[in-house]
Each structure stands twice: as C-alpha cells, then as structure tokens.
Design a protein around this motif. Structure first.
Motif, PDB file in Angstrom:
ATOM      1  N   LEU A  20      22.198 -21.173   5.744  1.00  0.00           N
ATOM      2  CA  LEU A  20      21.633 -22.188   6.622  1.00  0.00           C
ATOM      3  C   LEU A  20      20.317 -21.686   7.198  1.00  0.00           C
ATOM      4  CD1 LEU A  20      24.807 -23.324   8.619  1.00  0.00           C
ATOM      5  CD2 LEU A  20      23.978 -24.094   6.377  1.00  0.00           C
ATOM      6  N   SER A  21      19.390 -22.602   7.370  1.00  0.00           N
ATOM      7  CA  SER A  21      18.118 -22.275   7.997  1.00  0.00           C
ATOM      8  C   SER A  21      17.857 -23.214   9.153  1.00  0.00           C
ATOM      9  CB  SER A  21      16.977 -22.379   6.983  1.00  0.00           C
ATOM     10  OG  SER A  21      17.088 -21.389   5.999  1.00  0.00           O
ATOM     11  N   CYS A  22      17.141 -22.716  10.122  1.00  0.00           N
ATOM     12  CA  CYS A  22      16.755 -23.509  11.287  1.00  0.00           C
ATOM     13  C   CYS A  22      15.258 -23.302  11.486  1.00  0.00           C
ATOM     14  CB  CYS A  22      17.534 -23.058  12.507  1.00  0.00           C
ATOM     15  SG  CYS A  22      17.062 -23.855  14.049  1.00  0.00           S
ATOM     16  N   ALA A  23      14.515 -24.377  11.372  1.00  0.00           N
ATOM     17  CA  ALA A  23      13.069 -24.315  11.536  1.00  0.00           C
ATOM     18  C   ALA A  23      12.679 -24.923  12.873  1.00  0.00           C
ATOM     19  CB  ALA A  23      12.388 -25.061  10.404  1.00  0.00           C
ATOM     20  N   ALA A  24      11.697 -24.316  13.505  1.00  0.00           N
ATOM     21  CA  ALA A  24      11.267 -24.776  14.811  1.00  0.00           C
ATOM     22  C   ALA A  24       9.874 -25.375  14.735  1.00  0.00           C
ATOM     23  CB  ALA A  24      11.260 -23.626  15.805  1.00  0.00           C
TER      24      ALA A  24
END
Length: 122
Positions: A20-24
């Motif tokens: 999983l990735s979380c981009a801001a």
C-alpha cells in the motif's frame, strides 16, 4: 492541511503480498508522523503501524508484527505499508493518517485518507 490518497489495495490469496502507498499533497509529509489503520466490516477501526517524522521510531500492532513493514520516503512525500503473509483476517479497508504529534498515540491523528480495500481470500 495535508491531503492523503491511498493506493495499492486489491484482492490477494492467503499467503500473498500487497504494498500500500499513501501520497500526500498540499503539505510535505516530513512534518507529520504517519500511521496505517484498518477497519473490517462490523468492527471498529484499529491501529496497524506508525512511523515518526524521521522514520526512527516504528511500532506495529501485535497482529501484524513480523508480517507488515511501514516505511516512508519524505523526498517523494509517500508512506508505504508492505504486507506479507497475508491472512483472511487482514481483510479490511486500510487508511493512512497523519499526525502533528511527534510520537502520536493512536488517538492523535489529525488527517485521514479515504481508504483502500484489501481483501484476502482463503
């Protein structure tokens, strides 16, 4: 105010892996401690993992310790959750969250993404 977008969820067989990735956007992630949480149907949201601003302090829920790895790349403004040896009980919507606290408790997260579904089949 930081905006968070998760990606990488999907359907996987038990024993498999997902990342999983979380981009801001709007703010740099280096200003925040980051966490991953999950919520299964009919259950309360639960803590999965957290990493502080520099990546020097990391904690995991007992249920994922040894299988999941949280990491961050402040230069790319992203946080990841590598999930290995997945089990059907890992099925949930996974959320990333940002905290202004240096080493937040699970109740001190200020901003949340919309979540990404992870389904593990048996």
């Amino acid at each position: 105010q930081v905006q968070l977008v998760e990606s990488g969820g999907g359907l996987v067989q038990a024993g498999g892996s997902l990342r999983l990735s979380c981009a801001a956007s709007r703010r740099t992630l280096s200003s925040y401690a980051m966490g991953w949480f999950r919520q299964a149907p009919g259950k309360e949201r639960e803590f999965v993992a957290t990493i502080n601003r520099r990546g020097s302090n990391i904690y995991y829920a007992e249920s994922v310790k040894g299988r999941f790895t949280i990491s961050r790349d402040n230069a790319k403004n992203t946080v990841s959750l590598q999930m290995n040896s997945l089990k059907p009980e890992d099925t949930a919507v996974y959320y990333c969250a940002a905290s202004l606290a240096l080493n937040p408790s699970r109740y001190e997260y200020d901003y949340w993404g919309q979540g990404t579904q992870v389904t593990v089949s048996s």
